[in-house]
Design a protein around this motif. Structure first.
Motif, PDB file in Angstrom:
ATOM      1  N   ALA A 112     -91.509  57.495  56.746  1.00  0.00           N
ATOM      2  CA  ALA A 112     -92.082  57.579  57.406  1.00  0.00           C
ATOM      3  C   ALA A 112     -93.692  58.338  56.592  1.00  0.00           C
ATOM      4  N   ALA A 113     -92.858  58.665  55.674  1.00  0.00           N
ATOM      5  CA  ALA A 113     -93.643  59.303  54.237  1.00  0.00           C
ATOM      6  C   ALA A 113     -95.051  58.272  53.618  1.00  0.00           C
ATOM      7  N   GLY A 114     -96.306  58.774  53.869  1.00  0.00           N
ATOM      8  CA  GLY A 114     -97.622  58.303  54.189  1.00  0.00           C
ATOM      9  C   GLY A 114     -98.449  57.033  55.422  1.00  0.00           C
ATOM     10  N   HIS A 115     -96.921  57.383  56.153  1.00  0.00           N
ATOM     11  CA  HIS A 115     -98.356  57.031  56.949  1.00  0.00           C
ATOM     12  C   HIS A 115     -97.845  57.828  58.293  1.00  0.00           C
ATOM     13  N   GLY A 116     -96.927  59.342  58.478  1.00  0.00           N
ATOM     14  CA  GLY A 116     -97.295  59.900  59.740  1.00  0.00           C
ATOM     15  C   GLY A 116     -97.858  61.397  59.236  1.00  0.00           C
ATOM     16  N   GLU A 117     -98.106  61.752  58.393  1.00  0.00           N
ATOM     17  CA  GLU A 117     -98.519  62.726  57.346  1.00  0.00           C
ATOM     18  C   GLU A 117     -99.192  63.859  58.677  1.00  0.00           C
ATOM     19  N   ASP A 118    -100.321  62.948  59.239  1.00  0.00           N
ATOM     20  CA  ASP A 118    -101.127  64.380  59.681  1.00  0.00           C
ATOM     21  C   ASP A 118    -100.913  64.157  61.498  1.00  0.00           C
ATOM     22  N   VAL A 119     -99.874  62.958  62.153  1.00  0.00           N
ATOM     23  CA  VAL A 119     -98.971  63.448  63.239  1.00  0.00           C
ATOM     24  C   VAL A 119     -98.327  64.129  63.075  1.00  0.00           C
ATOM     25  N   MET A 120     -97.925  64.493  62.367  1.00  0.00           N
ATOM     26  CA  MET A 120     -96.147  65.588  62.264  1.00  0.00           C
ATOM     27  C   MET A 120     -97.562  66.515  61.871  1.00  0.00           C
ATOM     28  N   VAL A 121     -98.448  67.200  61.519  1.00  0.00           N
ATOM     29  CA  VAL A 121     -98.939  68.561  61.292  1.00  0.00           C
ATOM     30  C   VAL A 121    -100.043  69.142  62.228  1.00  0.00           C
ATOM     31  N   VAL A 122    -100.058  68.095  63.278  1.00  0.00           N
ATOM     32  CA  VAL A 122    -100.549  68.168  64.350  1.00  0.00           C
ATOM     33  C   VAL A 122     -99.262  68.291  65.247  1.00  0.00           C
ATOM     34  N   PHE A 123     -97.674  68.066  65.281  1.00  0.00           N
ATOM     35  CA  PHE A 123     -97.305  68.488  66.006  1.00  0.00           C
ATOM     36  C   PHE A 123     -96.909  69.491  65.528  1.00  0.00           C
TER      37      PHE A 123
END
Length: 192
Positions: A112-123
């Motif tokens: 998932a690296a490089g593809h979902g960091e922004d969503v993970m921050v929101v969560f």
């Protein structure tokens, strides 16, 4: 050891005194005995780690301090609501820690690296909100609906966290999968 058990073990140990208190209250054990047992467990846990020359985690020190303060207040006032409010302090403190931007990024799988960091921050912020809501709800139930506190603690904290975990997992899986597929469809050298 199963990864879920490995991950849950430290939390269970950190909250063992509270868990035992909850079980004893549910079994209708005398409130003073329940508070005394919770205090004894908290002290014993730290003492055992010290004797074994193992480090005592900050959350364990916090747990011991809270069980001592709230347990003694419960014993002195003969009011178990003091000990029932203890999880509120823990939830709010954990929620405050979770406000640190990006704290969840270390839990992302490599794919998932490089593809979902922004969503993970929101969560990460959503989890912080859930912890604060759990703390406030616990305080309300402990003070205003004392007779229902055991049922509340047996259901709400676990159910809400499982539900959020499921939503996060499905959302992350969907978003990351779509982004990986979209990245593969872009020809080499092209700008997406």
């Amino acid at each position: 050891m199963h990864p879920l058990i490995y991950a849950a073990r430290p939390l269970v140990l950190d909250f063992l005194a509270t868990i035992v208190f909850l079980v004893l209250v549910a079994l209708k054990v005398d409130a003073a005995i329940a508070a005394g047992v919770a205090i004894a467990i908290g002290v014993a846990q730290v003492a055992i780690l010290k004797v074994m020359k193992r480090p005592v985690a900050p959350l364990q020190w916090l747990g011991l301090a809270l069980v001592l303060v709230f347990g003694m207040a419960s014993l002195l006032t003969h009011d178990m609501r003091f000990l029932m409010v203890k999880p509120t302090v823990v939830y709010v403190m954990v929620g405050a820690f979770m406000l640190q931007r990006g704290w969840m990024l270390r839990y992302m799988p490599p794919i998932a690296a490089g593809h979902g960091e922004d969503v993970m921050v929101v969560f990460g912020y959503v989890w912080a909100g859930l912890m604060v809501i759990s703390g406030v709800a616990n305080a309300v139930v402990a003070v205003a609906f004392t007779d229902h506190w055991v049922v509340f603690m047996a259901v709400f904290p676990t159910a809400s966290k499982i539900a959020l975990f499921a939503v996060q997992y499905l959302t992350m899986r969907t978003v990351v999968r779509r982004r990986i597929i979209a990245a593969r469809e872009v020809p080499d050298g092209a700008v997406a």
